[in-house]
Write a protein that holds these residues in place. Sequence first.
Motif, PDB file in Angstrom:
ATOM      1  N   TRP A 117      56.346  12.945   8.076  1.00 12.14           N
ATOM      2  CA  TRP A 117      55.956  13.565   9.345  1.00 12.14           C
ATOM      3  C   TRP A 117      54.609  14.259   9.255  1.00 12.14           C
ATOM      4  N   LYS A 118      54.304  14.904   8.121  1.00 11.30           N
ATOM      5  CA  LYS A 118      52.981  15.530   7.960  1.00 11.30           C
ATOM      6  C   LYS A 118      51.876  14.470   8.059  1.00 11.30           C
ATOM      7  N   LEU A 119      52.098  13.332   7.401  1.00 13.76           N
ATOM      8  CA  LEU A 119      51.098  12.261   7.403  1.00 13.76           C
ATOM      9  C   LEU A 119      51.045  11.559   8.754  1.00 13.76           C
ATOM     10  N   PHE A 120      52.178  11.415   9.401  1.00 10.41           N
ATOM     11  CA  PHE A 120      52.217  10.787  10.724  1.00 10.41           C
ATOM     12  C   PHE A 120      51.418  11.630  11.720  1.00 10.41           C
ATOM     13  N   HIS A 121      51.557  12.964  11.642  1.00 14.79           N
ATOM     14  CA  HIS A 121      50.779  13.841  12.532  1.00 14.79           C
ATOM     15  C   HIS A 121      49.279  13.658  12.274  1.00 14.79           C
ATOM     16  N   TYR A 122      48.904  13.495  11.004  1.00 17.08           N
ATOM     17  CA  TYR A 122      47.492  13.254  10.666  1.00 17.08           C
ATOM     18  C   TYR A 122      46.978  11.995  11.369  1.00 17.08           C
ATOM     19  N   ILE A 123      47.709  10.881  11.264  1.00 17.22           N
ATOM     20  CA  ILE A 123      47.206   9.640  11.886  1.00 17.22           C
ATOM     21  C   ILE A 123      47.319   9.668  13.407  1.00 17.22           C
ATOM     22  N   GLN A 124      48.119  10.598  13.923  1.00 17.47           N
ATOM     23  CA  GLN A 124      48.227  10.741  15.381  1.00 17.47           C
ATOM     24  C   GLN A 124      47.163  11.684  15.947  1.00 17.47           C
ATOM     25  N   GLY A 125      46.245  12.151  15.089  1.00 15.10           N
ATOM     26  CA  GLY A 125      45.121  12.937  15.594  1.00 15.10           C
ATOM     27  C   GLY A 125      45.041  14.361  15.076  1.00 15.10           C
ATOM     28  N   LYS A 126      45.949  14.760  14.171  1.00 18.38           N
ATOM     29  CA  LYS A 126      45.858  16.101  13.601  1.00 18.38           C
ATOM     30  C   LYS A 126      44.861  16.054  12.438  1.00 18.38           C
ATOM     31  N   ASN A 127      43.579  15.867  12.845  1.00 19.88           N
ATOM     32  CA  ASN A 127      42.487  15.791  11.883  1.00 19.88           C
ATOM     33  C   ASN A 127      41.225  16.303  12.578  1.00 19.88           C
ATOM     34  N   GLU A 128      40.148  16.492  11.818  1.00 23.95           N
ATOM     35  CA  GLU A 128      38.947  17.149  12.358  1.00 23.95           C
ATOM     36  C   GLU A 128      38.340  16.456  13.561  1.00 23.95           C
ATOM     37  N   THR A 129      38.460  15.137  13.638  1.00 19.45           N
ATOM     38  CA  THR A 129      37.855  14.421  14.766  1.00 19.45           C
ATOM     39  C   THR A 129      38.895  14.050  15.832  1.00 19.45           C
ATOM     40  N   GLU A 130      40.126  14.492  15.631  1.00 21.08           N
ATOM     41  CA  GLU A 130      41.244  14.176  16.538  1.00 21.08           C
ATOM     42  C   GLU A 130      41.386  12.669  16.735  1.00 21.08           C
ATOM     43  N   LYS A 131      41.035  11.937  15.690  1.00 21.79           N
ATOM     44  CA  LYS A 131      41.071  10.467  15.740  1.00 21.79           C
ATOM     45  C   LYS A 131      42.487   9.962  15.489  1.00 21.79           C
ATOM     46  N   LYS A 132      42.941   9.073  16.360  1.00 18.46           N
ATOM     47  CA  LYS A 132      44.220   8.397  16.143  1.00 18.46           C
ATOM     48  C   LYS A 132      43.967   7.146  15.326  1.00 18.46           C
ATOM     49  N   MET A 133      44.872   6.899  14.371  1.00 13.37           N
ATOM     50  CA  MET A 133      44.752   5.714  13.518  1.00 13.37           C
ATOM     51  C   MET A 133      46.071   4.965  13.531  1.00 13.37           C
ATOM     52  N   ASP A 134      45.982   3.674  13.229  1.00  8.92           N
ATOM     53  CA  ASP A 134      47.195   2.866  13.156  1.00  8.92           C
ATOM     54  C   ASP A 134      48.027   3.258  11.945  1.00  8.92           C
ATOM     55  N   MET A 135      49.324   3.121  12.094  1.00 11.30           N
ATOM     56  CA  MET A 135      50.239   3.288  10.963  1.00 11.30           C
ATOM     57  C   MET A 135      50.006   2.112  10.018  1.00 11.30           C
ATOM     58  N   THR A 136      49.963   2.380   8.744  1.00 13.29           N
ATOM     59  CA  THR A 136      49.771   1.324   7.747  1.00 13.29           C
ATOM     60  C   THR A 136      50.959   1.295   6.799  1.00 13.29           C
ATOM     61  N   VAL A 137      51.049   0.244   6.040  1.00 15.35           N
ATOM     62  CA  VAL A 137      52.047   0.157   4.983  1.00 15.35           C
ATOM     63  C   VAL A 137      51.326  -0.239   3.698  1.00 15.35           C
ATOM     64  N   PRO A 138      51.883   0.109   2.562  1.00 24.10           N
ATOM     65  CA  PRO A 138      53.162   0.790   2.414  1.00 24.10           C
ATOM     66  C   PRO A 138      53.036   2.303   2.523  1.00 24.10           C
ATOM     67  N   VAL A 139      54.184   2.955   2.678  1.00 25.40           N
ATOM     68  CA  VAL A 139      54.287   4.397   2.480  1.00 25.40           C
ATOM     69  C   VAL A 139      54.729   4.541   1.027  1.00 25.40           C
ATOM     70  N   THR A 140      53.942   5.274   0.234  1.00 23.26           N
ATOM     71  CA  THR A 140      54.297   5.408  -1.179  1.00 23.26           C
ATOM     72  C   THR A 140      54.773   6.817  -1.484  1.00 23.26           C
ATOM     73  N   CYS A 141      55.520   6.918  -2.572  1.00 21.72           N
ATOM     74  CA  CYS A 141      55.967   8.216  -3.076  1.00 21.72           C
ATOM     75  C   CYS A 141      55.824   8.189  -4.592  1.00 21.72           C
ATOM     76  N   LEU A 142      55.077   9.157  -5.116  1.00 21.57           N
ATOM     77  CA  LEU A 142      54.894   9.284  -6.559  1.00 21.57           C
ATOM     78  C   LEU A 142      56.079  10.057  -7.128  1.00 21.57           C
ATOM     79  N   VAL A 143      56.764   9.442  -8.089  1.00 21.11           N
ATOM     80  CA  VAL A 143      57.928  10.051  -8.731  1.00 21.11           C
ATOM     81  C   VAL A 143      57.586  10.248 -10.204  1.00 21.11           C
ATOM     82  N   LYS A 144      57.594  11.522 -10.662  1.00 19.14           N
ATOM     83  CA  LYS A 144      57.292  11.822 -12.059  1.00 19.14           C
ATOM     84  C   LYS A 144      58.572  12.238 -12.759  1.00 19.14           C
TER      85      LYS A 144
END
Length: 158
Positions: A33-60
């Motif tokens: 959800w944090k990243l989805f808000h970023y691509i929906q315009g929660k960024n400095e230029t309020e730019k909307k971007m397409d959702m991309t794949v994959p969604v990754t998760c680093l597991v240590k």
Amino acid sequence: AKDYELRQYETAKWVSTVIRGESQKEAMRQGFWKLFHYIQGKNETEKKMDMTVPVTCLVKSGCTDFKVSFFVPFENQDSPPQPTDSDVFVEERKAAAIFVRSFGGFASPEKYAEEAEVLARTLRNRGQPFHEDFFYTAGYDSPFKLFNRHNEVWYFKK
């Protein structure tokens, strides 16, 4: 090989967030959800971007911090807008050779761990050197997709 592949990934930018002290499943939810808000315009230029794949998760190994990431769309790779959420950051991942194991179905943290263990065992048996202290999960499908789902686990080649 029939049970894994070796891919060469080029240097690329990803937008990421680290979720600390939650279960992997909860970290994925919060991070998504944090990243989805970023691509929906929660960024400095309020730019909307397409959702991309994959969604990754680093597991240590032995760590309860999980880094969740979205691939920055190709058209924004040169200059992705800066996040306005202090927990979200743009990072450049260097080119790398990655061992990949693919599997279907709905992937749980337990299923990812199981598939990562199978891949690690296979790589060890074949004498393939890899970084064993972490792996990435990679999900390619919307939660609404019911069939022919595609998931992966990644180990980086040494």
